[in-house]
Write a protein that holds these residues in place. Structure first.
Motif, PDB file in Angstrom:
ATOM      1  N   TRP A 200       0.853  -1.193   0.000  1.00 36.74           N
ATOM      2  CA  TRP A 200       0.000   0.000   0.000  1.00 36.74           C
ATOM      3  C   TRP A 200       0.882   1.234   0.000  1.00 36.74           C
ATOM      4  CZ3 TRP A 200      -5.333  -0.272  -0.251  1.00 36.74           C
ATOM      5  CH2 TRP A 200      -5.860  -1.552  -0.155  1.00 36.74           C
ATOM      6  N   SER A 201       0.583   2.151  -0.904  1.00 32.96           N
ATOM      7  CA  SER A 201       1.462   3.296  -1.103  1.00 32.96           C
ATOM      8  C   SER A 201       0.645   4.582  -1.152  1.00 32.96           C
ATOM      9  CB  SER A 201       2.257   3.092  -2.400  1.00 32.96           C
ATOM     10  OG  SER A 201       3.179   4.141  -2.576  1.00 32.96           O
ATOM     11  N   GLY A 202       1.216   5.637  -1.714  1.00 34.90           N
ATOM     12  CA  GLY A 202       0.545   6.938  -1.782  1.00 34.90           C
ATOM     13  C   GLY A 202       0.690   7.692  -0.471  1.00 34.90           C
ATOM     14  N   GLU A 203      -0.263   8.577  -0.190  1.00 33.80           N
ATOM     15  CA  GLU A 203      -0.246   9.323   1.067  1.00 33.80           C
ATOM     16  C   GLU A 203      -0.346   8.387   2.266  1.00 33.80           C
ATOM     17  OE1 GLU A 203      -3.261  12.263   1.093  1.00 33.80           O
ATOM     18  OE2 GLU A 203      -2.541  13.274  -0.714  1.00 33.80           O
ATOM     19  N   TYR A 204      -1.004   7.247   2.085  1.00 32.19           N
ATOM     20  CA  TYR A 204      -1.147   6.293   3.188  1.00 32.19           C
ATOM     21  C   TYR A 204       0.220   5.797   3.653  1.00 32.19           C
ATOM     22  CZ  TYR A 204      -2.256   1.967   5.648  1.00 32.19           C
ATOM     23  OH  TYR A 204      -2.329   0.957   6.568  1.00 32.19           O
ATOM     24  N   GLU A 205       1.149   5.595   2.715  1.00 31.29           N
ATOM     25  CA  GLU A 205       2.482   5.130   3.077  1.00 31.29           C
ATOM     26  C   GLU A 205       3.178   6.133   3.982  1.00 31.29           C
ATOM     27  OE1 GLU A 205       6.365   3.241   0.748  1.00 31.29           O
ATOM     28  OE2 GLU A 205       4.948   4.519  -0.319  1.00 31.29           O
ATOM     29  N   HIS A 206       3.055   7.424   3.646  1.00 30.18           N
ATOM     30  CA  HIS A 206       3.647   8.464   4.493  1.00 30.18           C
ATOM     31  C   HIS A 206       2.916   8.547   5.839  1.00 30.18           C
ATOM     32  CE1 HIS A 206       6.021   9.696   1.083  1.00 30.18           C
ATOM     33  NE2 HIS A 206       4.936   9.874   0.351  1.00 30.18           N
ATOM     34  N   LEU A 207       1.591   8.315   5.817  1.00 30.66           N
ATOM     35  CA  LEU A 207       0.821   8.353   7.059  1.00 30.66           C
ATOM     36  C   LEU A 207       1.284   7.269   8.028  1.00 30.66           C
ATOM     37  CD1 LEU A 207      -1.646   9.568   8.578  1.00 30.66           C
ATOM     38  CD2 LEU A 207      -3.048   7.810   7.483  1.00 30.66           C
ATOM     39  N   VAL A 208       1.517   6.072   7.516  1.00 32.82           N
ATOM     40  CA  VAL A 208       1.965   4.968   8.371  1.00 32.82           C
ATOM     41  C   VAL A 208       3.339   5.285   8.971  1.00 32.82           C
ATOM     42  CG1 VAL A 208       2.675   2.548   8.370  1.00 32.82           C
ATOM     43  CG2 VAL A 208       0.611   3.241   7.147  1.00 32.82           C
ATOM     44  N   LYS A 209       4.246   5.815   8.139  1.00 31.58           N
ATOM     45  CA  LYS A 209       5.578   6.147   8.651  1.00 31.58           C
ATOM     46  C   LYS A 209       5.502   7.227   9.720  1.00 31.58           C
ATOM     47  CE  LYS A 209       8.027   4.938   4.379  1.00 31.58           C
ATOM     48  NZ  LYS A 209       8.843   5.448   3.250  1.00 31.58           N
ATOM     49  N   THR A 210       4.618   8.212   9.496  1.00 30.11           N
ATOM     50  CA  THR A 210       4.500   9.296  10.471  1.00 30.11           C
ATOM     51  C   THR A 210       3.868   8.794  11.761  1.00 30.11           C
ATOM     52  OG1 THR A 210       4.204  10.820   8.614  1.00 30.11           O
ATOM     53  CG2 THR A 210       3.657  11.641  10.799  1.00 30.11           C
ATOM     54  N   HIS A 211       2.902   7.888  11.670  1.00 27.50           N
ATOM     55  CA  HIS A 211       2.296   7.321  12.876  1.00 27.50           C
ATOM     56  C   HIS A 211       3.342   6.585  13.711  1.00 27.50           C
ATOM     57  CE1 HIS A 211      -2.230   7.313  11.626  1.00 27.50           C
ATOM     58  NE2 HIS A 211      -1.772   8.497  11.973  1.00 27.50           N
ATOM     59  N   GLU A 212       4.251   5.901  13.034  1.00 31.78           N
ATOM     60  CA  GLU A 212       5.309   5.214  13.771  1.00 31.78           C
ATOM     61  C   GLU A 212       6.188   6.222  14.517  1.00 31.78           C
ATOM     62  OE1 GLU A 212       5.590   1.985  14.181  1.00 31.78           O
ATOM     63  OE2 GLU A 212       3.764   1.724  13.006  1.00 31.78           O
ATOM     64  N   ARG A 213       6.439   7.358  13.881  1.00 32.97           N
ATOM     65  CA  ARG A 213       7.230   8.391  14.567  1.00 32.97           C
ATOM     66  C   ARG A 213       6.438   8.999  15.723  1.00 32.97           C
ATOM     67  NH1 ARG A 213       8.394  10.240   9.110  1.00 32.97           N
ATOM     68  NH2 ARG A 213      10.430   9.500   8.425  1.00 32.97           N
ATOM     69  N   LEU A 214       5.127   9.223  15.491  1.00 31.83           N
ATOM     70  CA  LEU A 214       4.321   9.842  16.543  1.00 31.83           C
ATOM     71  C   LEU A 214       4.204   8.952  17.769  1.00 31.83           C
ATOM     72  CD1 LEU A 214       1.412  11.509  14.508  1.00 31.83           C
ATOM     73  CD2 LEU A 214       3.327  12.630  15.649  1.00 31.83           C
ATOM     74  N   LYS A 215       4.266   7.633  17.593  1.00 38.34           N
ATOM     75  CA  LYS A 215       4.237   6.733  18.740  1.00 38.34           C
ATOM     76  C   LYS A 215       5.415   6.993  19.678  1.00 38.34           C
ATOM     77  CE  LYS A 215       1.777   2.940  16.453  1.00 38.34           C
ATOM     78  NZ  LYS A 215       1.861   1.534  15.966  1.00 38.34           N
ATOM     79  N   LEU A 216       6.481   7.526  19.137  1.00 39.22           N
ATOM     80  CA  LEU A 216       7.639   7.890  19.951  1.00 39.22           C
ATOM     81  C   LEU A 216       7.602   9.361  20.352  1.00 39.22           C
ATOM     82  CD1 LEU A 216      10.455   7.234  21.142  1.00 39.22           C
ATOM     83  CD2 LEU A 216      11.412   7.792  18.889  1.00 39.22           C
ATOM     84  N   VAL A 217       7.178  10.223  19.419  1.00 42.41           N
ATOM     85  CA  VAL A 217       7.238  11.668  19.651  1.00 42.41           C
ATOM     86  C   VAL A 217       6.243  12.099  20.724  1.00 42.41           C
ATOM     87  CG1 VAL A 217       6.837  13.926  18.613  1.00 42.41           C
ATOM     88  CG2 VAL A 217       8.143  12.193  17.379  1.00 42.41           C
ATOM     89  N   ILE A 218       4.994  11.605  20.652  1.00 42.45           N
ATOM     90  CA  ILE A 218       3.956  12.063  21.588  1.00 42.45           C
ATOM     91  C   ILE A 218       4.293  11.676  23.036  1.00 42.45           C
ATOM     92  CG2 ILE A 218       1.534  11.814  22.241  1.00 42.45           C
ATOM     93  CD1 ILE A 218       0.840  11.716  19.305  1.00 42.45           C
TER      94      ILE A 218
END
Length: 391
Positions: A200-218
């Motif tokens: 799965w690609s597109g904006e969703y791919e960037h969304l998944v990567k950002t969610h992984e970062r937010l799990k650490l950032v928040i």
């Protein structure tokens, strides 16, 4: 917004899987279009040279290919010079002589006639040596090669060492995560052959990567806020009271997001993180006002009963009304115009500002009404303990 990469070793199978995915996703709620690439829709002229026939006439494959290149595609023989201008001189068959496969089969391939050459009939014969000018035997290309129109890929894409085909998905009125979850359920029953896979690609791919970062950032952001508040107050209770503003302000944020029809996105999370920092800052200042008022009453010897404690807390809360309202108004004056902005980047900025605009209102209510009550309950308990000790 969303794409599916179908990867594997064979283009025909990639096209079959893509069209089947396209059919399964049709009719989804919010779907505007879904299109799977047709990777074998190109048409190509295929000249398969018969090596045995070429060898019978004493030719090489390169010679036959040179005729095909020059007669069909054209060949630059020279360049004409006209002043400062240069023009290539290209030679090839006229269009009416190369317009279809049957005409291409009649393209002539020159064969030099030498001693012991093989005649077109296939029988060897001894012929006199050619004169100095040379003699040429004309053989039709159809006798030397199989010419046909074949289907093939107009463009070949590859990723991670595999051939790739894309399924493009466009939708509206839904959040990306919810849409992809439903799409995965529909595609989940599709049988994927061995050696093939979907990504799965597109904006969703960037969304998944950002969610992984937010799990650490928040969590890290909340931890940093907690440590900074504790270093300022030197009290776990005060730190907990300040952090109460974060969930309470989120009430206003989520209400405004709901009214505006905004889904949860990376921009919204950025606004929420910024709101958490503002809540912590203003909460610390509110507690400072309450502590100063209580200390003032205590130094003046006016803190003798619970009524005196309530009066001190009331005094500190009232002193905080004007600064708090000034802060709220200043932030709203800066953020509300963003909600009415248009142009490039406006959609992202609106989603960053929306949680802050909604959360500032409920945060102000919490700090002016709820904080003093919580502070009273906390200090009232300490006050009663001090009275019991004196007795």
């Amino acid at each position: 917004p969303v794409g599916i990469k179908v990867m594997g070793p064979r283009l025909e199978e990639l096209e079959r899987l893509g069209t089947e995915i396209e059919a399964r996703l049709g009719g989804m709620s919010g779907l505007r279009s879904v299109y799977a690439e047709r990777v074998t829709t190109g048409y190509f002229l295929d000249c398969n040279i018969r090596r045995e026939e070429v060898a019978r006439y004493g030719l090489s494959v390169d010679e036959v290919q040179e005729v095909i290149q020059s007669a069909i595609g054209g060949m630059n023989l020279t360049v004409t010079v006209e002043g400062r201008e240069r023009y290539p001189v290209n030679v090839r068959y006229a269009r009416e002589l190369r317009g279809d496969v049957e005409q291409l089969k009649r393209v002539l391939v020159p064969v030099p006639v030498t001693m012991g050459a093989v005649t077109p009939g296939g029988m060897s014969s001894v012929q006199p040596a050619p004169p100095p000018t040379g003699e040429l035997l004309q053989i039709p290309l159809g006798a030397l090669a199989d010419i046909q129109i074949v289907k093939g890929p107009p463009m070949i894409k590859s990723e991670a060492g595999l051939l790739a085909s894309y399924v493009y998905i466009d939708f509206s009125g839904r959040d990306v995560g919810g849409f992809v979850d439903e799409a995965k359920q529909r595609v989940g029953s599709l049988k994927i052959p061995e050696g093939y896979r979907l990504e799965w690609s597109g904006e969703y791919e960037h969304l998944v990567k950002t969610h992984e970062r937010l799990k650490l950032v928040i969590p890290l952001t909340l931890l940093v806020i907690f440590v900074l508040i504790y270093l300022n107050t030197k009290s776990v209770v005060k730190t907990a009271i300040v952090l109460l503003a974060v969930p309470f302000s989120l009430v206003g944020s989520f209400w405004l997001l709901y009214l505006l029809g905004y889904n949860m996105s990376i921009a919204v999370w950025v606004g929420i993180i910024a709101l958490a920092g503002i809540d912590a800052e203003t909460g610390v200042v509110m507690l400072l006002y309450l502590d100063l008022a209580r200390d003032k009453w205590q130094k003046a010897g006016r803190l003798q009963s619970l009524d005196d404690l309530k009066e001190a807390i009331m005094y500190g809360s009232v002193k905080r009304i004007r600064p708090k309202l000034m802060l709220v108004c200043t932030m709203l004056l800066g953020l509300v115009p963003i909600m009415f902005s248009t142009g490039t980047g406006a959609d992202v900025m609106k989603r960053i500002a929306a949680p802050m605009v909604g959360g500032i209102g409920t945060s102000a209510i919490l700090e002016l009404l709820i904080y003093p009550a919580i502070y009273l309950l906390w200090k009232q308990r300490d006050f009663k303990k001090a009275v019991d000790v004196v007795r």
